[in-house]
Design a protein around this motif. Structure first.
Motif, PDB file in Angstrom:
ATOM      1  N   ALA A  17      64.769  -7.313 -10.853  1.00 57.31           N
ATOM      2  CA  ALA A  17      64.912  -5.912 -10.458  1.00 57.31           C
ATOM      3  C   ALA A  17      66.218  -5.681  -9.706  1.00 57.31           C
ATOM      4  O   ALA A  17      66.958  -4.724  -9.987  1.00 57.31           O
ATOM      5  CB  ALA A  17      63.722  -5.487  -9.605  1.00 57.31           C
ATOM      6  N   VAL A  18      66.505  -6.546  -8.737  1.00 50.24           N
ATOM      7  CA  VAL A  18      67.671  -6.341  -7.862  1.00 50.24           C
ATOM      8  C   VAL A  18      68.979  -6.647  -8.586  1.00 50.24           C
ATOM      9  O   VAL A  18      69.970  -5.914  -8.442  1.00 50.24           O
ATOM     10  CB  VAL A  18      67.530  -7.197  -6.589  1.00 50.24           C
ATOM     11  CG1 VAL A  18      68.801  -7.109  -5.738  1.00 50.24           C
ATOM     12  CG2 VAL A  18      66.330  -6.752  -5.775  1.00 50.24           C
ATOM     13  N   LEU A  19      68.994  -7.718  -9.369  1.00 50.50           N
ATOM     14  CA  LEU A  19      70.253  -8.174  -9.968  1.00 50.50           C
ATOM     15  C   LEU A  19      70.537  -7.579 -11.341  1.00 50.50           C
ATOM     16  O   LEU A  19      71.703  -7.504 -11.740  1.00 50.50           O
ATOM     17  CB  LEU A  19      70.248  -9.706 -10.082  1.00 50.50           C
ATOM     18  CG  LEU A  19      70.122 -10.482  -8.767  1.00 50.50           C
ATOM     19  CD1 LEU A  19      70.117 -11.978  -9.037  1.00 50.50           C
ATOM     20  CD2 LEU A  19      71.261 -10.120  -7.817  1.00 50.50           C
ATOM     21  N   VAL A  20      69.495  -7.158 -12.064  1.00 47.80           N
ATOM     22  CA  VAL A  20      69.703  -6.688 -13.434  1.00 47.80           C
ATOM     23  C   VAL A  20      69.348  -5.213 -13.583  1.00 47.80           C
ATOM     24  O   VAL A  20      70.179  -4.396 -13.965  1.00 47.80           O
ATOM     25  CB  VAL A  20      68.889  -7.536 -14.426  1.00 47.80           C
ATOM     26  CG1 VAL A  20      69.066  -7.008 -15.851  1.00 47.80           C
ATOM     27  CG2 VAL A  20      69.312  -8.995 -14.359  1.00 47.80           C
ATOM     28  N   GLU A  21      68.102  -4.866 -13.286  1.00 50.37           N
ATOM     29  CA  GLU A  21      67.658  -3.495 -13.539  1.00 50.37           C
ATOM     30  C   GLU A  21      68.333  -2.486 -12.634  1.00 50.37           C
ATOM     31  O   GLU A  21      68.481  -1.323 -13.017  1.00 50.37           O
ATOM     32  CB  GLU A  21      66.140  -3.410 -13.378  1.00 50.37           C
ATOM     33  CG  GLU A  21      65.373  -4.218 -14.415  1.00 50.37           C
ATOM     34  CD  GLU A  21      63.870  -4.071 -14.248  1.00 50.37           C
ATOM     35  OE1 GLU A  21      63.351  -2.988 -14.547  1.00 50.37           O
ATOM     36  OE2 GLU A  21      63.227  -5.048 -13.812  1.00 50.37           O
ATOM     37  N   ALA A  22      68.710  -2.895 -11.423  1.00 47.33           N
ATOM     38  CA  ALA A  22      69.366  -1.958 -10.517  1.00 47.33           C
ATOM     39  C   ALA A  22      70.815  -1.711 -10.889  1.00 47.33           C
ATOM     40  O   ALA A  22      71.443  -0.773 -10.371  1.00 47.33           O
ATOM     41  CB  ALA A  22      69.293  -2.482  -9.073  1.00 47.33           C
ATOM     42  N   ASP A  23      71.359  -2.499 -11.783  1.00 46.97           N
ATOM     43  CA  ASP A  23      72.747  -2.344 -12.230  1.00 46.97           C
ATOM     44  C   ASP A  23      72.796  -1.350 -13.379  1.00 46.97           C
ATOM     45  O   ASP A  23      72.195  -1.593 -14.432  1.00 46.97           O
ATOM     46  CB  ASP A  23      73.290  -3.708 -12.670  1.00 46.97           C
ATOM     47  CG  ASP A  23      74.755  -3.632 -13.096  1.00 46.97           C
ATOM     48  OD1 ASP A  23      75.357  -2.544 -12.988  1.00 46.97           O
ATOM     49  OD2 ASP A  23      75.284  -4.672 -13.539  1.00 46.97           O
ATOM     50  N   PRO A  24      73.472  -0.227 -13.223  1.00 48.75           N
ATOM     51  CA  PRO A  24      73.520   0.770 -14.309  1.00 48.75           C
ATOM     52  C   PRO A  24      74.071   0.202 -15.611  1.00 48.75           C
ATOM     53  O   PRO A  24      73.743   0.690 -16.687  1.00 48.75           O
ATOM     54  CB  PRO A  24      74.443   1.866 -13.748  1.00 48.75           C
ATOM     55  CG  PRO A  24      74.385   1.688 -12.258  1.00 48.75           C
ATOM     56  CD  PRO A  24      74.203   0.220 -12.025  1.00 48.75           C
ATOM     57  N   GLU A  25      74.921  -0.836 -15.507  1.00 46.80           N
ATOM     58  CA  GLU A  25      75.505  -1.428 -16.699  1.00 46.80           C
ATOM     59  C   GLU A  25      74.773  -2.701 -17.125  1.00 46.80           C
ATOM     60  O   GLU A  25      75.252  -3.430 -17.995  1.00 46.80           O
ATOM     61  CB  GLU A  25      76.979  -1.755 -16.449  1.00 46.80           C
ATOM     62  CG  GLU A  25      77.816  -0.535 -16.076  1.00 46.80           C
ATOM     63  CD  GLU A  25      79.262  -0.908 -15.794  1.00 46.80           C
ATOM     64  OE1 GLU A  25      79.564  -2.125 -15.826  1.00 46.80           O
ATOM     65  OE2 GLU A  25      80.086  -0.006 -15.548  1.00 46.80           O
ATOM     66  N   GLY A  26      73.624  -2.969 -16.509  1.00 42.67           N
ATOM     67  CA  GLY A  26      72.926  -4.227 -16.787  1.00 42.67           C
ATOM     68  C   GLY A  26      71.830  -4.127 -17.812  1.00 42.67           C
ATOM     69  O   GLY A  26      71.116  -5.116 -18.038  1.00 42.67           O
ATOM     70  N   GLY A  27      71.666  -2.958 -18.444  1.00 43.43           N
ATOM     71  CA  GLY A  27      70.583  -2.791 -19.406  1.00 43.43           C
ATOM     72  C   GLY A  27      70.666  -3.749 -20.581  1.00 43.43           C
ATOM     73  O   GLY A  27      69.640  -4.152 -21.129  1.00 43.43           O
ATOM     74  N   TRP A  28      71.890  -4.140 -20.968  1.00 43.45           N
ATOM     75  CA  TRP A  28      72.042  -5.028 -22.120  1.00 43.45           C
ATOM     76  C   TRP A  28      71.489  -6.423 -21.833  1.00 43.45           C
ATOM     77  O   TRP A  28      71.199  -7.193 -22.760  1.00 43.45           O
ATOM     78  CB  TRP A  28      73.519  -5.133 -22.499  1.00 43.45           C
ATOM     79  CG  TRP A  28      74.388  -5.757 -21.421  1.00 43.45           C
ATOM     80  CD1 TRP A  28      75.007  -5.102 -20.399  1.00 43.45           C
ATOM     81  CD2 TRP A  28      74.691  -7.150 -21.280  1.00 43.45           C
ATOM     82  NE1 TRP A  28      75.687  -5.990 -19.611  1.00 43.45           N
ATOM     83  CE2 TRP A  28      75.521  -7.254 -20.127  1.00 43.45           C
ATOM     84  CE3 TRP A  28      74.368  -8.297 -21.976  1.00 43.45           C
ATOM     85  CZ2 TRP A  28      76.020  -8.472 -19.680  1.00 43.45           C
ATOM     86  CZ3 TRP A  28      74.869  -9.507 -21.541  1.00 43.45           C
ATOM     87  CH2 TRP A  28      75.683  -9.602 -20.410  1.00 43.45           C
ATOM     88  N   ARG A  29      71.294  -6.775 -20.541  1.00 49.88           N
ATOM     89  CA  ARG A  29      70.782  -8.102 -20.208  1.00 49.88           C
ATOM     90  C   ARG A  29      69.260  -8.189 -20.348  1.00 49.88           C
ATOM     91  O   ARG A  29      68.710  -9.290 -20.448  1.00 49.88           O
ATOM     92  CB  ARG A  29      71.156  -8.473 -18.764  1.00 49.88           C
ATOM     93  CG  ARG A  29      72.642  -8.417 -18.453  1.00 49.88           C
ATOM     94  CD  ARG A  29      72.917  -8.979 -17.072  1.00 49.88           C
ATOM     95  NE  ARG A  29      74.274  -8.719 -16.639  1.00 49.88           N
ATOM     96  CZ  ARG A  29      74.630  -7.774 -15.790  1.00 49.88           C
ATOM     97  NH1 ARG A  29      73.692  -6.992 -15.271  1.00 49.88           N
ATOM     98  NH2 ARG A  29      75.889  -7.602 -15.447  1.00 49.88           N
ATOM     99  N   LEU A  30      68.571  -7.062 -20.323  1.00 48.72           N
ATOM    100  CA  LEU A  30      67.106  -7.075 -20.349  1.00 48.72           C
ATOM    101  C   LEU A  30      66.532  -7.749 -21.588  1.00 48.72           C
ATOM    102  O   LEU A  30      65.588  -8.541 -21.475  1.00 48.72           O
ATOM    103  CB  LEU A  30      66.569  -5.648 -20.220  1.00 48.72           C
ATOM    104  CG  LEU A  30      66.792  -4.980 -18.850  1.00 48.72           C
ATOM    105  CD1 LEU A  30      66.291  -3.547 -18.881  1.00 48.72           C
ATOM    106  CD2 LEU A  30      66.087  -5.763 -17.762  1.00 48.72           C
TER     107      LEU A  30
END
Length: 355
Positions: free
Chosen positions: A325-338
């Motif tokens: 949640a903190v490192l990936v989902e909270a990053d607006p540009e981190g959706g591609w990592r999900l």
């Protein structure tokens, strides 16, 4: 004062700084694992009981709902502590009665390995590792580590008191924070939803599995049926390998008590219960709330067990969900990592609600 392009850290430099900061955070968690584990445990309990609190608040004052939720959490803690204490005591009485039989069995296995060409030093090492004393020490340390967490009742109850009453304002605080950090609020809401789904469903189905396993062991005549039922409940929270951990002790006791036929009966019946409930029924209720691939779940189990000790195996999924949640989902540009984390190519970052 003007900032030149050279003064702006490059992407590689920012990644290195973020990686170094993450290493420092992980090292800090490992150093403070005696504090982090109870805090995470109390937070998880608060999250699990939050829907109950929301329903109660519609019918009674907020402080009354907080007291009821607090009492429910304390009763759960006391029940788990009592069950584990009784199990440890019963296991301490049971295992020594099979010590000589187990030593003879291990010696026979060692002799068989030697006859198959395995060196005496290697076979002796295997025999020593599988001795009754070693197995007893391993089993006792696992139970004792869980008991140590539950026995810190003063610290846990104090945390639960504060969290139970502070949770009354979570929705309002989240609504205010959403105006400034919507991605972080949504990520933390996703963490709460995933943690509640995983722990709540694991507890319900773990209890069902424990009752069924205890009844089956009692019918088969395997000594210590209650102990192994409690172990089945606890190991249901351990992803991937929990079933394997839970089946080894009763299967071994079955072998010592009734021979290979009883051991085979235990393995077959345990496997059937696990296949039906934990492999087919339970995933339907958990759904995709966890959002971690099988490989990543196993790695998180190993990692958090190393960081927090045996209790980390129970908290592996909630801790991984928090970091996700903190490192990936909270990053607006981190959706591609999900999709890389969940193993589901079509996963997108939903908009969960705080509840």
């Amino acid at each position: 004062m003007t900032v030149t392009a050279a003064a702006i850290p490059s992407r590689t430099t920012r990644l290195l700084i973020a990686g170094a900061a993450l290493v420092v955070v992980v090292a800090g968690i490992k150093a403070a694992n005696d504090i982090v584990a109870p805090v995470m445990f109390a937070l998880a309990l608060t999250i699990v009981f939050y829907p109950l609190r929301a329903r109660l608040e519609r019918r009674m004052p907020s402080w009354v709902a907080s007291v009821i939720v607090l009492l429910a959490a304390i009763v759960l803690l006391l029940a788990m502590s009592l069950a584990i204490v009784v199990s440890i005591g019963r296991m301490a009485q049971l295992i020594p009665t099979y010590a000589s039989d187990l030593d003879d069995l291990v010696a026979d296995i060692g002799g068989g390995l030697t006859s198959m060409g395995v060196g005496s030093e290697q076979s002796d090492a295997m025999v020593d590792a599988a001795s009754a004393d070693q197995l007893t020490a391993v089993a006792t340390s696992i139970f004792a580590s869980v008991l140590a967490l539950l026995s810190s009742l003063f610290f846990l109850v104090t945390l639960l008191v504060f969290l139970a009453f502070d949770s009354a304002t979570v929705s309002r605080l989240a609504s205010g924070a959403r105006e400034h950090r919507p991605d972080m609020v949504d990520a933390l809401a996703s963490f709460a939803h995933g943690t509640r789904s995983y722990l709540g469903v694991s507890a319900v189905f773990g209890l069902i599995v424990a009752v069924i396993d205890t009844g089956l062991l009692f019918v088969l005549g395997v000594p210590g049926a209650f102990i192994w039922g409690v172990l089945a409940f606890v190991t249901n929270f351990i992803p991937n390998i929990g079933f394997v951990i839970g089946i080894i002790p009763p299967a071994l006791i079955g072998l010592l008590e009734g021979g290979p036929s009883m051991m085979l009966s235990v393995i077959v019946l345990y496997s059937l219960v696990n296949l039906v409930i934990q492999s087919f029924i339970q995933p339907r209720y958990v759904g995709d709330a966890v959002g971690l691939s099988t490989s990543l779940t196993f790695l998180s189990l190993v990692f958090w067990t190393w960081i927090l000790g045996p209790v980390g195996a129970l908290l592996a999924v909630p801790m991984s969900l928090l970091f996700r949640a903190v490192l990936v989902e909270a990053d607006p540009e981190g959706g591609w990592r999900l999709p890389l984390i969940s193993g589901q190519p079509g996963e997108t970052q939903d908009e969960p609600t705080v509840a």
